[in-house]
Structure formats: structure tokens, C-alpha cells
Design a protein around this motif. Structure first.
Motif, PDB file in Angstrom:
ATOM      1  N   MET A 162      -3.263  -1.492   1.888  1.00 51.65           N
ATOM      2  CA  MET A 162      -2.904  -0.276   2.611  1.00 51.65           C
ATOM      3  C   MET A 162      -4.161   0.405   3.134  1.00 51.65           C
ATOM      4  SD  MET A 162      -0.542   2.881   1.272  1.00 51.65           S
ATOM      5  CE  MET A 162      -1.588   3.113  -0.166  1.00 51.65           C
ATOM      6  N   ASP A 163      -4.193   0.682   4.420  1.00 50.52           N
ATOM      7  CA  ASP A 163      -5.348   1.316   5.056  1.00 50.52           C
ATOM      8  C   ASP A 163      -5.161   2.834   5.043  1.00 50.52           C
ATOM      9  OD1 ASP A 163      -7.687   1.732   6.421  1.00 50.52           O
ATOM     10  OD2 ASP A 163      -6.799   1.402   8.405  1.00 50.52           O
ATOM     11  N   HIS A 164      -5.323   3.415   3.848  1.00 46.50           N
ATOM     12  CA  HIS A 164      -5.175   4.866   3.699  1.00 46.50           C
ATOM     13  C   HIS A 164      -5.918   5.311   2.454  1.00 46.50           C
ATOM     14  CE1 HIS A 164      -3.309   8.348   5.466  1.00 46.50           C
ATOM     15  NE2 HIS A 164      -2.882   8.768   4.286  1.00 46.50           N
ATOM     16  N   CYS A 165      -6.136   6.641   2.350  1.00 50.57           N
ATOM     17  CA  CYS A 165      -6.895   7.190   1.229  1.00 50.57           C
ATOM     18  C   CYS A 165      -6.056   7.320  -0.034  1.00 50.57           C
ATOM     19  CB  CYS A 165      -7.471   8.555   1.601  1.00 50.57           C
ATOM     20  SG  CYS A 165      -8.457   8.550   3.108  1.00 50.57           S
TER      21      CYS A 165
ATOM     22  N   PHE B 236       4.283   7.003   5.262  1.00 49.91           N
ATOM     23  CA  PHE B 236       4.119   6.153   6.441  1.00 49.91           C
ATOM     24  C   PHE B 236       3.289   4.899   6.163  1.00 49.91           C
ATOM     25  CE2 PHE B 236       5.001   9.828   9.587  1.00 49.91           C
ATOM     26  CZ  PHE B 236       6.367   9.589   9.464  1.00 49.91           C
ATOM     27  N   PRO B 237       2.164   4.977   5.438  1.00 47.99           N
ATOM     28  CA  PRO B 237       1.456   3.734   5.104  1.00 47.99           C
ATOM     29  C   PRO B 237       2.284   2.783   4.252  1.00 47.99           C
ATOM     30  CG  PRO B 237      -0.001   5.609   4.838  1.00 47.99           C
ATOM     31  CD  PRO B 237       1.376   6.165   5.070  1.00 47.99           C
TER      32      PRO B 237
ATOM     33  N   ARG C 139       5.895  13.290  14.248  1.00 45.78           N
ATOM     34  CA  ARG C 139       5.981  12.208  15.222  1.00 45.78           C
ATOM     35  C   ARG C 139       6.750  11.024  14.623  1.00 45.78           C
ATOM     36  NH1 ARG C 139       0.220  11.179  13.529  1.00 45.78           N
ATOM     37  NH2 ARG C 139       0.342   9.220  12.358  1.00 45.78           N
ATOM     38  N   PRO C 140       7.111  10.035  15.431  1.00 42.51           N
ATOM     39  CA  PRO C 140       7.776   8.829  14.909  1.00 42.51           C
ATOM     40  C   PRO C 140       6.903   8.113  13.885  1.00 42.51           C
ATOM     41  CG  PRO C 140       8.026   8.946  17.279  1.00 42.51           C
ATOM     42  CD  PRO C 140       7.072  10.044  16.904  1.00 42.51           C
ATOM     43  N   ALA C 141       7.557   7.309  13.048  1.00 40.91           N
ATOM     44  CA  ALA C 141       6.866   6.634  11.951  1.00 40.91           C
ATOM     45  C   ALA C 141       5.817   5.672  12.494  1.00 40.91           C
ATOM     46  CB  ALA C 141       7.872   5.885  11.076  1.00 40.91           C
ATOM     47  N   ALA C 142       4.552   6.005  12.321  1.00 41.76           N
ATOM     48  CA  ALA C 142       3.437   5.176  12.761  1.00 41.76           C
ATOM     49  C   ALA C 142       2.172   5.711  12.108  1.00 41.76           C
ATOM     50  CB  ALA C 142       3.295   5.183  14.281  1.00 41.76           C
ATOM     51  N   THR C 143       1.185   4.858  11.972  1.00 38.99           N
ATOM     52  CA  THR C 143      -0.093   5.274  11.410  1.00 38.99           C
ATOM     53  C   THR C 143      -1.197   5.030  12.427  1.00 38.99           C
ATOM     54  OG1 THR C 143      -0.393   3.083  10.407  1.00 38.99           O
ATOM     55  CG2 THR C 143       0.601   4.813   9.032  1.00 38.99           C
ATOM     56  N   PHE C 144      -2.166   5.952  12.454  1.00 38.83           N
ATOM     57  CA  PHE C 144      -3.311   5.865  13.345  1.00 38.83           C
ATOM     58  C   PHE C 144      -4.582   6.043  12.519  1.00 38.83           C
ATOM     59  CE2 PHE C 144       0.195   7.576  15.886  1.00 38.83           C
ATOM     60  CZ  PHE C 144       0.236   6.648  16.924  1.00 38.83           C
ATOM     61  N   PRO C 145      -5.723   5.578  13.027  1.00 36.30           N
ATOM     62  CA  PRO C 145      -6.974   5.761  12.268  1.00 36.30           C
ATOM     63  C   PRO C 145      -7.297   7.223  11.984  1.00 36.30           C
ATOM     64  CG  PRO C 145      -7.285   4.150  14.020  1.00 36.30           C
ATOM     65  CD  PRO C 145      -5.922   4.763  14.230  1.00 36.30           C
TER      66      PRO C 145
ATOM     67  N   ASP D 169      -5.306   9.459  11.078  1.00 34.01           N
ATOM     68  CA  ASP D 169      -4.461  10.013  10.012  1.00 34.01           C
ATOM     69  C   ASP D 169      -5.246  10.233   8.727  1.00 34.01           C
ATOM     70  OD1 ASP D 169      -2.418   9.934  11.782  1.00 34.01           O
ATOM     71  OD2 ASP D 169      -1.332   8.272  10.854  1.00 34.01           O
ATOM     72  N   LYS D 170      -6.206   9.359   8.454  1.00 35.40           N
ATOM     73  CA  LYS D 170      -6.974   9.511   7.222  1.00 35.40           C
ATOM     74  C   LYS D 170      -7.811  10.786   7.241  1.00 35.40           C
ATOM     75  CE  LYS D 170      -8.561   5.302   7.713  1.00 35.40           C
ATOM     76  NZ  LYS D 170      -9.336   4.053   7.500  1.00 35.40           N
ATOM     77  N   VAL D 171      -8.342  11.135   8.397  1.00 38.38           N
ATOM     78  CA  VAL D 171      -9.130  12.365   8.516  1.00 38.38           C
ATOM     79  C   VAL D 171      -8.239  13.584   8.315  1.00 38.38           C
ATOM     80  CG1 VAL D 171     -10.605  13.726  10.038  1.00 38.38           C
ATOM     81  CG2 VAL D 171     -10.762  11.228  10.058  1.00 38.38           C
ATOM     82  N   PHE D 172      -7.086  13.593   8.981  1.00 44.01           N
ATOM     83  CA  PHE D 172      -6.165  14.721   8.839  1.00 44.01           C
ATOM     84  C   PHE D 172      -5.621  14.814   7.412  1.00 44.01           C
ATOM     85  CE2 PHE D 172      -6.067  14.397  13.461  1.00 44.01           C
ATOM     86  CZ  PHE D 172      -6.035  15.724  13.834  1.00 44.01           C
TER      87      PHE D 172
END
Length: 256
Positions: free
Chosen positions: A116-119, A124-125, A202-208, A210-213
Motif C-alpha cells: 500500500m502506497d500510503h502513510c 481509499f488505499p 471526490r470519487p474513490a481514487a488515490t493520488f500522490p 494524498d499522503k501530504v494532505f
């Protein structure tokens, strides 16, 4: 308002504690892992304490509205039993919200890659790791988290619009006191809700990004909350001013 600020500070402390210890330990390791049970526990705790903070911020907005727009009825409307009941309602609503999120994730099958690419573990991830169509689940997440956050944000902003309409007919001194009381809360609401709405409305999706926010509303915003609320306190302002004057005096003496 300080009655609610006690619970807001407690929820901030618990909310940040669900992410920060694991995040710091992962930074010291080459391989970062978390069990399925631990991930679900982190997801539930994260949304539970986040939900409490959302509803507590709404209660503070209502408290400000009653204090400014209906000051003669304040002692009756915001009595201690009623404030306690409001806090209990905030916790119950947050529990239902987090339980729904956790139940949604536990019903999904996870049989593919588990990277998983998240903190931290978030909805969503985790949806991206499920080996099934998650379009309907994504809509439910937006309805549960995004719509709830948007409605609460609109209600809070509407309360301050009513406050501005009320103080518009008052004297300049009364307007200054009212705006001084509400400015810190408005700042906290904006710092918290803007990144949350960016991710969940927003619709279910992950963006780079997202980790900052995500790091902003889980760690940075709760860290700033005590500073924002205490710097409006008269005693705190006097103490900070006194410390600055003492440091300026010491620096001046060393230069001489």
C-alpha cells in the motif's frame, strides 16, 4: 467553549497517536509491515477520533452562535448536562461512522498484492488492494465520509454567517470581541476540513498528493490547534509578550 476544548484536545491527542508512533517506527525500518488486524484497528481508531473531532468542532460552532446571538439564554441552552449530552452524542456518531467504515472494509476480499502506497491504513488505499469491483464501495465511502464532512462544514460556516449578521448591528467594540472569539475556531475548521474534503469528497481514487494532505490533517493540524486556541487567551498573550521583552532585554545587554 473551554468545556468542549478539553474534549477536542483529547480527541486530537488520541487521533494523532493512532498514526504517529507507527509512522515514526516505520521511518527507522527498511521494511514496513502491518498485520491485517492491526490495519483494521488503526482504520477504526482513526475514523473514530476523527469523527469525534468533526462533531466537537460543530458543537463549538453552536456554542459560539448561542453565546453571541442569544446571550441571555446561553446559561439555559448550554447548561452542563446539555453539553455533556452533546459530547456523548458526538462520540456515538463517531462510533457509528467508524463502524460503518470498518464493516465496509472487512466485507472486501484481499487476495492480490498487499503493498500500500500510503502513510497509514485508510479506506481509499485499502480499496485499491481489494480483488473485486470497489466502485459501489467507493460511493459508500464518499457518502459516509465526504458528504458528512461537507454537511458539517457547511453547517459550521452557516453558523458564522449568522453570527456576522448579528454583530453587524453592534458597536465596533462588540464586533471586535465577537470576531476575536470566533476567529481561532474558524481557522481550526478551515485547516482541518479543507484537506479532509479534498480526499473524501471526490470519487474513490488515490493520488500522490494524498499522503501530504493526510499527514497535514492527522499530525500538523492537531499540533497547531493548541497554539491557535491559546494565543487568543489574554493571559497567554501577556506571557508570550513578557518572554519576548525579557529576551530582547538580554540580547540588548549582551550587545552593550
Amino acid at each position: 467553549m473551554y468545556f468542549f476544548l478539553n474534549y477536542l484536545a483529547l480527541s486530537d491527542l488520541c487521533y494523532t497517536s493512532t498514526v504517529t508512533p507507527k509512522l515514526v517506527t516505520d521511518l527507522l525500518k527498511e521494511r514496513n509491515t502491518i498485520s491485517h488486524t492491526g490495519c483494521l484497528a488503526q482504520l477504526f481508531a482513526l475514523h473514530f477520533f476523527r469523527g469525534i473531532e468533526v462533531f466537537i468542532l460543530t458543537a463549538i460552532a453552536y456554542d459560539c452562535y448561542v453565546a453571541i446571538c442569544r446571550p441571555l439564554h446561553y446559561a439555559v441552552i448550554m447548561s452542563r448536562p446539555r453539553c455533556t449530552a452533546m459530547v456523548a452524542t458526538c462520540c456515538s456518531g463517531a462510533f457509528l461512522h467508524s463502524f460503518a467504515q470498518g464493516l465496509l472494509i472487512t466485507t472486501l476480499p484481499f487476495c492480490g498484492p498487499s503493498k500500500m502506497d500510503h502513510c497509514f491504513c485508510d479506506v481509499f488505499p485499502l480499496l485499491e488492494l481489494a480483488c473485486t469491483d470497489t466502485h459501489r464501495a467507493g460511493i459508500l465511502v464518499v457518502a459516509n465520509s465526504g458528504v458528512m464532512g461537507l454537511v458539517v462544514f457547511v453547517v459550521v460556516m452557516l453558523s458564522y454567517v449568522l453570527i456576522l449578521c448579528t454583530v453587524g448591528a453592534c458597536s465596533a467594540e462588540s464586533r471586535r470581541k465577537a470576531l476575536s472569539t470566533c476567529s481561532s475556531h474558524v481557522m481550526v475548521v478551515v485547516l482541518f476540513f479543507v484537506p479532509v474534503l479534498f480526499i473524501y469528497i471526490r470519487p474513490a481514487a488515490t493520488f500522490p498528493e494524498d499522503k501530504v494532505f493526510a499527514l497535514f490533517y492527522t499530525i500538523i493540524a492537531p499540533m497547531f490547534n493548541p497554539l491557535i486556541y491559546t494565543l487568543r487567551n489574554r493571559e497567554m498573550k501577556g506571557a508570550v509578550r513578557k518572554i519576548c521583552c525579557q529576551k530582547s532585554f538580554l540580547i540588548g545587554r549582551r550587545l552593550l
